[in-house]
Motif scaffolding. Structure first.
Motif, PDB file in Angstrom:
ATOM      1  N   GLY A  17      97.132  66.892  47.249  1.00 11.15           N
ATOM      2  CA  GLY A  17      97.751  65.569  47.102  1.00 11.15           C
ATOM      3  C   GLY A  17      98.367  65.057  48.378  1.00 11.15           C
ATOM      4  N   GLU A  18      97.947  65.578  49.524  1.00  7.42           N
ATOM      5  CA  GLU A  18      98.516  65.202  50.821  1.00  7.42           C
ATOM      6  C   GLU A  18      97.737  64.093  51.516  1.00  7.42           C
ATOM      7  OE1 GLU A  18      98.421  68.884  52.908  1.00  7.42           O
ATOM      8  OE2 GLU A  18     100.165  69.702  51.874  1.00  7.42           O
ATOM      9  N   TYR A  19      96.590  63.733  50.999  1.00  3.17           N
ATOM     10  CA  TYR A  19      95.763  62.713  51.635  1.00  3.17           C
ATOM     11  C   TYR A  19      96.026  61.389  50.941  1.00  3.17           C
ATOM     12  CZ  TYR A  19      91.717  60.495  53.798  1.00  3.17           C
ATOM     13  OH  TYR A  19      90.904  59.671  54.527  1.00  3.17           O
ATOM     14  N   ALA A  20      96.537  60.451  51.673  1.00  6.12           N
ATOM     15  CA  ALA A  20      96.903  59.163  51.068  1.00  6.12           C
ATOM     16  C   ALA A  20      96.140  58.028  51.745  1.00  6.12           C
ATOM     17  CB  ALA A  20      98.397  58.935  51.198  1.00  6.12           C
ATOM     18  N   ILE A  21      95.560  57.184  50.926  1.00 12.81           N
ATOM     19  CA  ILE A  21      94.884  55.986  51.418  1.00 12.81           C
ATOM     20  C   ILE A  21      95.511  54.813  50.679  1.00 12.81           C
ATOM     21  CG2 ILE A  21      92.700  54.755  51.567  1.00 12.81           C
ATOM     22  CD1 ILE A  21      91.269  57.394  51.470  1.00 12.81           C
ATOM     23  N   SER A  22      95.848  53.780  51.409  1.00 11.96           N
ATOM     24  CA  SER A  22      96.474  52.622  50.771  1.00 11.96           C
ATOM     25  C   SER A  22      95.440  51.821  49.990  1.00 11.96           C
ATOM     26  CB  SER A  22      97.135  51.727  51.823  1.00 11.96           C
ATOM     27  OG  SER A  22      96.150  51.047  52.568  1.00 11.96           O
ATOM     28  N   ASP A  23      95.921  51.055  49.035  1.00 12.28           N
ATOM     29  CA  ASP A  23      95.034  50.192  48.258  1.00 12.28           C
ATOM     30  C   ASP A  23      94.312  49.196  49.170  1.00 12.28           C
ATOM     31  OD1 ASP A  23      95.913  51.503  45.999  1.00 12.28           O
ATOM     32  OD2 ASP A  23      97.357  49.939  45.436  1.00 12.28           O
ATOM     33  N   GLY A  24      95.025  48.735  50.195  1.00 16.99           N
ATOM     34  CA  GLY A  24      94.427  47.788  51.147  1.00 16.99           C
ATOM     35  C   GLY A  24      93.267  48.403  51.915  1.00 16.99           C
ATOM     36  N   GLN A  25      93.413  49.676  52.311  1.00 19.50           N
ATOM     37  CA  GLN A  25      92.327  50.353  53.023  1.00 19.50           C
ATOM     38  C   GLN A  25      91.104  50.498  52.125  1.00 19.50           C
ATOM     39  OE1 GLN A  25      94.821  53.762  54.134  1.00 19.50           O
ATOM     40  NE2 GLN A  25      94.107  53.468  56.249  1.00 19.50           N
ATOM     41  N   ILE A  26      91.332  50.826  50.856  1.00 17.80           N
ATOM     42  CA  ILE A  26      90.217  50.959  49.913  1.00 17.80           C
ATOM     43  C   ILE A  26      89.541  49.609  49.727  1.00 17.80           C
ATOM     44  CG2 ILE A  26      89.611  51.449  47.510  1.00 17.80           C
ATOM     45  CD1 ILE A  26      91.908  53.532  47.533  1.00 17.80           C
ATOM     46  N   ALA A  27      90.328  48.559  49.527  1.00 19.62           N
ATOM     47  CA  ALA A  27      89.769  47.220  49.344  1.00 19.62           C
ATOM     48  C   ALA A  27      88.986  46.776  50.577  1.00 19.62           C
ATOM     49  CB  ALA A  27      90.888  46.230  49.030  1.00 19.62           C
ATOM     50  N   ASP A  28      89.536  47.009  51.766  1.00 14.86           N
ATOM     51  CA  ASP A  28      88.841  46.643  53.003  1.00 14.86           C
ATOM     52  C   ASP A  28      87.511  47.371  53.126  1.00 14.86           C
ATOM     53  OD1 ASP A  28      90.892  44.926  53.724  1.00 14.86           O
ATOM     54  OD2 ASP A  28      91.826  46.351  55.120  1.00 14.86           O
ATOM     55  N   ALA A  29      87.503  48.662  52.806  1.00 12.51           N
ATOM     56  CA  ALA A  29      86.269  49.438  52.896  1.00 12.51           C
ATOM     57  C   ALA A  29      85.239  48.953  51.887  1.00 12.51           C
ATOM     58  CB  ALA A  29      86.570  50.922  52.683  1.00 12.51           C
ATOM     59  N   MET A  30      85.693  48.620  50.680  1.00 10.21           N
ATOM     60  CA  MET A  30      84.772  48.122  49.655  1.00 10.21           C
ATOM     61  C   MET A  30      84.172  46.781  50.068  1.00 10.21           C
ATOM     62  SD  MET A  30      86.866  49.193  46.208  1.00 10.21           S
ATOM     63  CE  MET A  30      85.751  48.370  45.085  1.00 10.21           C
TER      64      MET A  30
END
Length: 104
Positions: free
Chosen positions: A77-90
Motif C-alpha cells: 500500500g506504499e504506491y500512491a497515484i493521484s486521481d488526476g494522474q490516472i485521469a491524465d493517463a486515461m
C-alpha cells in the motif's frame, strides 16, 4: 533563431566529419539569395552501430527488478497515484488511440 535540418538519406559512405561547418554556401535551394546555410555532416561507423544494436537487443524487454519493486510497493500500500494522474493517463491513452481512427 537558427534552425537545423538533418538529412537522413546519408548512407555512411561520407568522409569523416572534421567538425567544421560550411557557412559560405548560399542557400539557393531554399530560394533565398545572399543568405548562408549551416551544414553538418555526420559519418556513420557501421561496426559501432551494429555493436550498439546488439547491446540494446541484449537488454531484457521487461526490467524485472523494477516490476518486482513496484509489486512490493503495491502490496504494502506504499504506491500512491493521484486521481488526476490516472485521469491524465486515461485521456492521453484515449486521445492517442482515437487520433489514428479519426485521421485514418
Amino acid at each position: 533563431m537558427n534552425s537545423m535540418r538533418v538529412d537522413l538519406r546519408t548512407t555512411g559512405a561520407e568522409a569523416a566529419d572534421t567538425g567544421k561547418t560550411d557557412r559560405t554556401r548560399p542557400a539557393s535551394a531554399a530560394g533565398v539569395q545572399g543568405s548562408t546555410l549551416d551544414q553538418a555532416h555526420f559519418s556513420f561507423d557501421n561496426t559501432r552501430v551494429r555493436a550498439l544494436e546488439s547491446e540494446v537487443m541484449a537488454q531484457p524487454e521487461v526490467r524485472q527488478h523494477r516490476v518486482d519493486l513496484l509489486r512490493q510497493s503495491l502490496g504494502k500500500g506504499e504506491y500512491a497515484i493521484s486521481d488526476g494522474q490516472i485521469a491524465d493517463a486515461m485521456l492521453a491513452d484515449l486521445t492517442a488511440g482515437s487520433a489514428g481512427q479519426l485521421t485514418g
